[in-house]
Structures are given as C-alpha cells and as structure tokens.
Motif scaffolding. Structure first.
Motif, PDB file in Angstrom:
ATOM      1  N   MET A 155      40.996  41.008  51.702  1.00  0.00           N
ATOM      2  CA  MET A 155      40.648  42.398  51.408  1.00  0.00           C
ATOM      3  C   MET A 155      41.917  43.230  51.539  1.00  0.00           C
ATOM      4  SD  MET A 155      37.810  44.966  53.059  1.00  0.00           S
ATOM      5  CE  MET A 155      36.866  43.679  53.733  1.00  0.00           C
ATOM      6  N   LEU A 156      42.349  43.822  50.438  1.00  0.00           N
ATOM      7  CA  LEU A 156      43.583  44.603  50.432  1.00  0.00           C
ATOM      8  C   LEU A 156      43.190  46.079  50.395  1.00  0.00           C
ATOM      9  CD1 LEU A 156      45.343  42.470  47.669  1.00  0.00           C
ATOM     10  CD2 LEU A 156      45.600  42.237  50.154  1.00  0.00           C
ATOM     11  N   SER A 157      43.552  46.811  51.430  1.00  0.00           N
ATOM     12  CA  SER A 157      43.129  48.206  51.498  1.00  0.00           C
ATOM     13  C   SER A 157      44.322  49.122  51.718  1.00  0.00           C
ATOM     14  CB  SER A 157      42.126  48.402  52.634  1.00  0.00           C
ATOM     15  OG  SER A 157      41.812  49.771  52.737  1.00  0.00           O
ATOM     16  N   ALA A 158      44.406  50.140  50.876  1.00  0.00           N
ATOM     17  CA  ALA A 158      45.490  51.113  51.024  1.00  0.00           C
ATOM     18  C   ALA A 158      45.291  51.950  52.284  1.00  0.00           C
ATOM     19  CB  ALA A 158      45.531  52.012  49.792  1.00  0.00           C
ATOM     20  N   ASP A 159      44.064  51.947  52.807  1.00  0.00           N
ATOM     21  CA  ASP A 159      43.763  52.770  53.985  1.00  0.00           C
ATOM     22  C   ASP A 159      44.448  52.196  55.220  1.00  0.00           C
ATOM     23  OD1 ASP A 159      42.313  54.278  56.040  1.00  0.00           O
ATOM     24  OD2 ASP A 159      40.965  54.777  54.398  1.00  0.00           O
ATOM     25  N   ALA A 160      44.836  53.098  56.127  1.00  0.00           N
ATOM     26  CA  ALA A 160      45.473  52.643  57.365  1.00  0.00           C
ATOM     27  C   ALA A 160      44.449  52.087  58.347  1.00  0.00           C
ATOM     28  CB  ALA A 160      46.208  53.820  58.007  1.00  0.00           C
ATOM     29  N   SER A 161      43.162  52.394  58.130  1.00  0.00           N
ATOM     30  CA  SER A 161      42.128  51.994  59.086  1.00  0.00           C
ATOM     31  C   SER A 161      41.224  50.929  58.479  1.00  0.00           C
ATOM     32  CB  SER A 161      41.255  53.191  59.461  1.00  0.00           C
ATOM     33  OG  SER A 161      42.059  54.303  59.769  1.00  0.00           O
ATOM     34  N   ALA A 162      40.715  50.050  59.336  1.00  0.00           N
ATOM     35  CA  ALA A 162      39.732  49.060  58.900  1.00  0.00           C
ATOM     36  C   ALA A 162      38.471  49.804  58.433  1.00  0.00           C
ATOM     37  CB  ALA A 162      39.400  48.127  60.061  1.00  0.00           C
ATOM     38  N   PRO A 163      37.639  49.159  57.584  1.00  0.00           N
ATOM     39  CA  PRO A 163      36.474  49.868  57.016  1.00  0.00           C
ATOM     40  C   PRO A 163      35.692  50.683  58.059  1.00  0.00           C
ATOM     41  CG  PRO A 163      36.631  47.687  56.068  1.00  0.00           C
ATOM     42  CD  PRO A 163      37.705  47.764  57.119  1.00  0.00           C
ATOM     43  N   VAL A 205      49.348  47.700  43.166  1.00  0.00           N
ATOM     44  CA  VAL A 205      49.866  48.583  42.107  1.00  0.00           C
ATOM     45  C   VAL A 205      49.634  48.017  40.715  1.00  0.00           C
ATOM     46  CG1 VAL A 205      51.571  49.740  43.559  1.00  0.00           C
ATOM     47  CG2 VAL A 205      52.216  47.631  42.370  1.00  0.00           C
ATOM     48  N   ALA A 206      49.273  46.729  40.636  1.00  0.00           N
ATOM     49  CA  ALA A 206      49.011  46.161  39.301  1.00  0.00           C
ATOM     50  C   ALA A 206      48.132  44.931  39.430  1.00  0.00           C
ATOM     51  CB  ALA A 206      50.329  45.794  38.616  1.00  0.00           C
ATOM     52  N   ILE A 207      47.422  44.664  38.328  1.00  0.00           N
ATOM     53  CA  ILE A 207      46.623  43.430  38.223  1.00  0.00           C
ATOM     54  C   ILE A 207      47.211  42.641  37.060  1.00  0.00           C
ATOM     55  CG2 ILE A 207      44.353  42.484  37.677  1.00  0.00           C
ATOM     56  CD1 ILE A 207      43.162  45.137  38.813  1.00  0.00           C
ATOM     57  N   ASP A 208      47.722  41.452  37.358  1.00  0.00           N
ATOM     58  CA  ASP A 208      48.241  40.574  36.298  1.00  0.00           C
ATOM     59  C   ASP A 208      47.111  39.595  35.987  1.00  0.00           C
ATOM     60  OD1 ASP A 208      49.462  38.661  34.778  1.00  0.00           O
ATOM     61  OD2 ASP A 208      51.256  38.491  36.034  1.00  0.00           O
ATOM     62  N   HIS A 209      46.226  40.009  35.075  1.00  0.00           N
ATOM     63  CA  HIS A 209      44.992  39.218  34.905  1.00  0.00           C
ATOM     64  C   HIS A 209      45.267  37.877  34.246  1.00  0.00           C
ATOM     65  CE1 HIS A 209      44.283  39.914  30.595  1.00  0.00           C
ATOM     66  NE2 HIS A 209      44.868  41.060  30.813  1.00  0.00           N
ATOM     67  N   ALA A 210      46.329  37.800  33.450  1.00  0.00           N
ATOM     68  CA  ALA A 210      46.635  36.513  32.809  1.00  0.00           C
ATOM     69  C   ALA A 210      47.022  35.485  33.874  1.00  0.00           C
ATOM     70  CB  ALA A 210      47.757  36.696  31.798  1.00  0.00           C
ATOM     71  N   ASP A 220      54.876  41.781  46.540  1.00  0.00           N
ATOM     72  CA  ASP A 220      54.140  40.555  46.888  1.00  0.00           C
ATOM     73  C   ASP A 220      52.960  40.381  45.929  1.00  0.00           C
ATOM     74  OD1 ASP A 220      55.823  40.588  48.987  1.00  0.00           O
ATOM     75  OD2 ASP A 220      54.330  41.200  50.482  1.00  0.00           O
ATOM     76  N   ARG A 221      52.565  39.119  45.747  1.00  0.00           N
ATOM     77  CA  ARG A 221      51.444  38.833  44.845  1.00  0.00           C
ATOM     78  C   ARG A 221      50.379  38.022  45.564  1.00  0.00           C
ATOM     79  NH1 ARG A 221      52.296  38.376  38.976  1.00  0.00           N
ATOM     80  NH2 ARG A 221      53.870  39.940  38.467  1.00  0.00           N
ATOM     81  N   PHE A 222      49.118  38.271  45.230  1.00  0.00           N
ATOM     82  CA  PHE A 222      48.008  37.486  45.776  1.00  0.00           C
ATOM     83  C   PHE A 222      47.232  36.898  44.605  1.00  0.00           C
ATOM     84  CE2 PHE A 222      48.956  40.171  49.315  1.00  0.00           C
ATOM     85  CZ  PHE A 222      48.548  39.464  50.445  1.00  0.00           C
ATOM     86  N   GLY A 223      47.097  35.571  44.603  1.00  0.00           N
ATOM     87  CA  GLY A 223      46.353  34.918  43.522  1.00  0.00           C
ATOM     88  C   GLY A 223      44.857  34.954  43.791  1.00  0.00           C
ATOM     89  N   TYR A 224      44.090  34.923  42.722  1.00  0.00           N
ATOM     90  CA  TYR A 224      42.622  34.943  42.881  1.00  0.00           C
ATOM     91  C   TYR A 224      41.950  34.155  41.757  1.00  0.00           C
ATOM     92  CZ  TYR A 224      42.987  38.594  39.276  1.00  0.00           C
ATOM     93  OH  TYR A 224      43.260  39.288  38.116  1.00  0.00           O
TER      94      TYR A 224
END
Ligand SMILES: Cc1cc2nc3c(=O)[nH]c(=O)nc-3n(C[C@H](O)[C@H](O)[C@H](O)COP(=O)(O)OP(=O)(O)OC[C@H]3O[C@@H](n4cnc5c(N)ncnc54)[C@H](O)[C@@H]3O)c2cc1C
Ligand code: FES
Length: 501
Positions: A155-163, A205-210, A220-224
């Motif tokens: 879970m990648l969150s721009a927020d400084a706090s946990a949900p 900042v971006a989604i590289d869907h290909a 940094d990149r996270f694969g999914y």
C-alpha cells in the motif's frame, strides 16, 4: 445508576428463553451476562451473535435484518448472523459468535464460539499494489487478506499517517472531544502482522502499465499483477488575493486537521468559505472550541444542492442557535491575513480562513496511463478501469449506478468499493451495486442519508424537523432516489434496502 441499568435490555439468554420467542425473521435481542446478544432463526437453525457494532458501538438490535445479515442503524455496517463476520464496512472486526443450545422448548446462550476457519490461501494475482492509504485503499487491503490473498500486498500512500478515520477530522477530533489515539483505523503493528507493506509519505507519480509497474517520485518502481487506484479527491483551491496566507487552510488530511487545531490556540475568529457538509461540521466543531465562527457561501442555505431548501434551512438554524454567523448569497473577494473581505464589501475579522468549496478526483495518474477518465476514473461494474487488471475505487472512481454513472464522496461507500475491488482482483466478478450511504453530524445530531440523487425534482418531508424526528424522501420523475433521516435510523435502513431492490 443502578447495577441493572448498566445491563443491555432484554432477557438473559444464559437463563433460557422460550424457543417460540425467537421470531421467524427479525432477531431476538437480549444479553448473556453484560454482553448484548442477538438470536436469529436462519434456514439451518438458531444462531447467536454479539449485538454491539465493532465500528462505533451501535446497537445492532435496533438495526435491520436482511436475509442472514444484520445491518447497524448508525452507519449501516453489515454483519453475518451466522458467524458474526463483518461483511461490509465501516466495521472491519467480527462481533462475537455464541453457541446456541436448545433444550426442549427453551433456548440457552452461554458460551462464546471460537472461530476456527481461516481463508484458503490463494494467489490468483501474486503481486497486488494499492495506491492510496485512505478509506478505499485500507478496506481493500483488509479484504484481500480476509479473502486469503497470499501474495505480496503493498500500500503506497502519499499521506504521512497510516490509514485513519477521516470523517472524525471535522467532528469530535476537531472539536477537541476525541483524542488523537482514536483516529488511526489500526495500529502500525497491524499492517506488519497482516503482511501489508504499508509505505507512508510515498507518492506515486506514474503508472507504467505496459511494464506493470508504478513509479515513485524518487524513481523507485513497484511491480504488480493487479493495481488498485484509490487516490481519493483533493480540495479545490480558491485562487483569490491573499488566499496563499499561512492562515488559510483546507481540511482533508490528519496533517490539515492538526494544523487547524494548532492555529485555534491563538485564534479568536474563523471564517469558513463554503457551506457544504465538511465545512458545516467543522464550523460546528470550532464553535465548540469557543471560536467566533463565520460561514460565507453564495448559496441561499447550507447544503441546499444535496438536501434541499427546507433541510438546509433547518441545518442552518441548528448552527445559528449555537452562534455561527452566516453570510449567505455572498462571495469572498480577498483575505489580508486578518480580515476576509467579501465582494459586497463586508469585512469579517478572522484569524484564520478555512476553504471548503468541494473536491476534485485525483485522476492524473490514470490520465497519464491512458485510462478512460471523465470527472473520475471510469470503471465498469466490477470496478475495473479501461485497462485490464487496473481497478479504481473510492472518491476517484466513476462507476455504473442504475442507468447512469456516478462518483460519490462518502466514507462507507469508498470502503465498500475497496472491499468489492479486492474481491474482484481475486476473481470474484461481483458487480458492485451498493446503495450509497453517508452520515453527517451537526451539534450532536446525526443525519443519515442513503441513495443517490444527482438530480431530484421533488422532496417530501415526513415528520417534524424541530422535533428531530423525520425522513425526507427525494424523488426524480416520480421515483424515490434517496432519503435523509434524523431520529429514524431503522427507516433509513429500510429505505436503503428498498432502493437496493
Ligand atoms: C474532514 C472530512 C470529513 C468527512 N466526513 C464524512 C462523513 O461524515 N461521512 C461520509 O460519508 N464521508 C465523509 N467524508 C468523505 C470521506 O472521507 C471520503 O469520501 C473518503 O475518505 C474517500 O475515500 P478514498 O479512499 O477514495 O480517498 P481518501 O480517503 O482521501 O484517500 C486517498 C489516499 O490516497 C493517497 N494518495 C493520493 N494521491 C496519491 C499518490 N499519487 N500516491 C500515493 N498516494 C496517494 C492519499 O494520501 C490518501 O491516503 C469526509 C471527508 C473529510 C475530508
Ligand atoms: S456504529 Fe455500527 S456502523 Fe458505525
């Protein structure tokens, strides 16, 4: 208070109740010792579960049974009557299930049952990434693990706090009546325990869907294998002279709420720009803190678009009675750091200004990745975007609702979309068809609203606004599309169920 008054109402099931007293539908409310408990008759026999909602403690006995579930009267969480499982947000923890014993014509409930079943581990998608740590992102992560997702979960969150409990930010927390430790939805240890890789302060900042990768600000990149976009919505700024002063605030995040609370320490007066739900709740909360509160809006009454003129005027009267001062049919022109100047020339002395003029869905990631966007990320009934394996949920998503497409900005709805997207990412193919629901809180009064009335042409109020006991029904071309209730929680649940049908 006597000892007896502390006990939940109804018979003590430990002492036994007549079998015939358990209704064929509905529930029998009672207790086991000091625990509120319900007994329900289902197709496979009698079942008993705890009767106190795990969200905010709502009395499930006053809720509505629909099939084999009970719905909470306060914020409409749904629990299984069979095993107490929290089926639908905003509750996430099960209520206790109890063993039912039948002896002749008498039913006894004495012993809690200990859940033994665990979901079958599965990995239809090995790597799942969620962008956003708000209502939808949190609920999706929880549901993925509940359903047995055994692959990685980030879970990648721009927020400084946990949900955290965002609705509380404009209510008790802002008023100073809820301590900050009530605000997180779960402790940080919870995410580690469930193997949820929660990265805070992490902006995608971006989604590289290909390549099936998301890209962070730092590169940094996270694969999914499946991605959920749950980026919510951002407050719309007002670009007026002086609205860049440090004492001009918006209210979306915990950081925003903390900043407002800190500013309150040295403030005497605050001016709100906008008279929507969040602004009006926050106005009430800061009035509770003893500030002079002004509300400036071009509308003729608060919340008129959603609730109509009669209810809007009633909400206004609640706030006016507490000393909130309204400047309606007025627009702000400028702020000099000390006073808000209106277009009419009126000056309002204010140590701070809070802008609440609506939000815009955060769609830039989806747009850049080439997904279909139309005031929200367009999703199908399964909450999949125009790109396969890419889902969207919450305030950011525009989804099919009946004959139209809707984007709603409600807490419970965002959580439920997250839960539905999670199931669909694991292959459930469940069409999302929940009726939108929200609640709003003003000076101790809760308004509960179900349905979706993007447009409505008639409103009928049944009951007495001043007695705080009414339901307003909203119609479009003769059809009921939504209802707002005060003091009629069960009726609101019944209308919600009828709208679903
Ligand atoms: C003060 C306040 C009070 C409210 N009260 C109520 C209420 O009483 N009842 C009700 O029904 N609704 C209420 N709402 C509305 C409700 O909170 C929202 O509808 C709900 O939070 C939407 O959930 P979401 O997950 O779509 O978005 P959010 O909860 O806003 O979460 C979005 C998440 O995405 C993150 N994010 C955004 N962009 C990126 C990015 N590029 N990379 C990584 N992370 C990103 C954000 O940091 C955040 O964690 C309230 C809202 C506010 C602000
Ligand atoms: S208290 Fe039950 S849903 Fe909130």
């Amino acid at each position: 208070m006597s000892h007896n008054e502390e006990l939940p109402p109804g018979p003590d099931f430990a002492l036994g109740v007549p079998l015939a007293s358990v209704p064929p539908d509905g529930v029998l409310a009672g207790r086991v010792g000091k625990e509120a408990v319900l007994i329900a008759r289902l197709a496979d026999g009698l079942h008993a579960i705890g009767a106190t909602c795990t969200h905010y403690g709502g009395p499930l006995a006053e809720g509505l049974r629909v099939g084999d579930e009970i719905r909470c009267p306060w914020h409409h969480a749904c629990f299984s009557l069979r095993d107490g499982a929290a089926r639908k947000a905003p509750a996430f923890a099960a209520v206790q299930a109890w063993r039912v014993k039948i002896d002749g014509d008498t039913v006894f409930v004495r012993e809690p049952l200990h859940a033994t079943t665990k979901p079958q581990p599965r990995t239809p998608r090995a790597r799942i990434v969620i962008v956003g740590g708000g209502a939808a992102g949190f609920a999706a992560a929880e549901r993925l693990r509940d359903l047995g997702h055994a692959g990685s979960l980030t879970m990648l969150s721009a927020d400084a706090s946990a949900p955290y409990d965002r609705p509380n930010l404009s209510k008790d927390f802002l008023a100073g009546t809820a301590p900050e430790d009530w605000i997180p939805l779960k402790s940080e240890a919870h995410y580690a325990k469930r193997d949820i890789d929660l990265r805070l302060g992490t902006k995608v900042v971006a989604i590289d869907h290909a390549a099936r990768e998301v890209v962070l600000r730092e590169g940094d990149r996270f694969g999914y294998d499946a991605l959920l976009i749950a980026t919510g919505a951002a407050p719309r700024p007002l670009r007026l002279p002086g609205f860049d002063h440090a004492n001009v605030f918006a209210l979306r995040s915990l950081t925003d709420a903390r900043a407002i609370i800190a500013a309150c320490a040295s403030a005497r007066a605050v001016a709100f720009v906008g008279a929507g739900f969040i602004g009006m709740e926050a106005a009430g909360a800061l009035r509770e803190r003893g500030l002079d509160v002004h509300v400036v809006a071009p509308d003729s009454v608060p919340m008129e678009r959603a609730l109509g003129a009669e209810l809007g005027a009633w909400i206004q009267s609640l706030h006016a009675a507490k000393g909130v001062r309204f400047h309606l049919r007025e627009k702000p022109a400028a702020f000099d750091g000390k006073a808000l100047v209106l277009e009419s020339g009126t000056r309002i002395d204010a140590n701070m200004v809070i802008v609440g003029v609506g939000v815009a869905p955060r769609t830039s990631l989806a747009e850049q990745a080439g997904m279909q966007v139309d005031d929200g990320i367009v999703v199908d009934a399964w909450l999949q975007t125009s790109l396969p394996d890419h889902y969207a949920a919450g305030d950011v998503a525009r989804f099919p609702l009946g004959e139209e497409r809707a984007r709603v900005e409600h807490w419970v709805h965002a959580e439920r979309m997250g839960q539905a997207a999670a199931a669909n990412m694991l292959g459930a193919r469940h069409a999302f068809d929940d009726v939108p629901f929200f609640w709003t809180h003003h000076h101790g009064i809760d308004v509960r609203y179900c349905g979706y009335a993007g447009r409505w042409d008639r409103v009928e109020v049944d009951g007495d606004l001043n007695a705080r006991d009414f339901t307003a029904r909203y119609f479009r071309e003769g059809a009921l599309v939504a209802a707002a209730s005060v003091g009629r929680d069960r009726e609101n649940l019944e209308i919600e169920a009828s709208l679903h049908r």
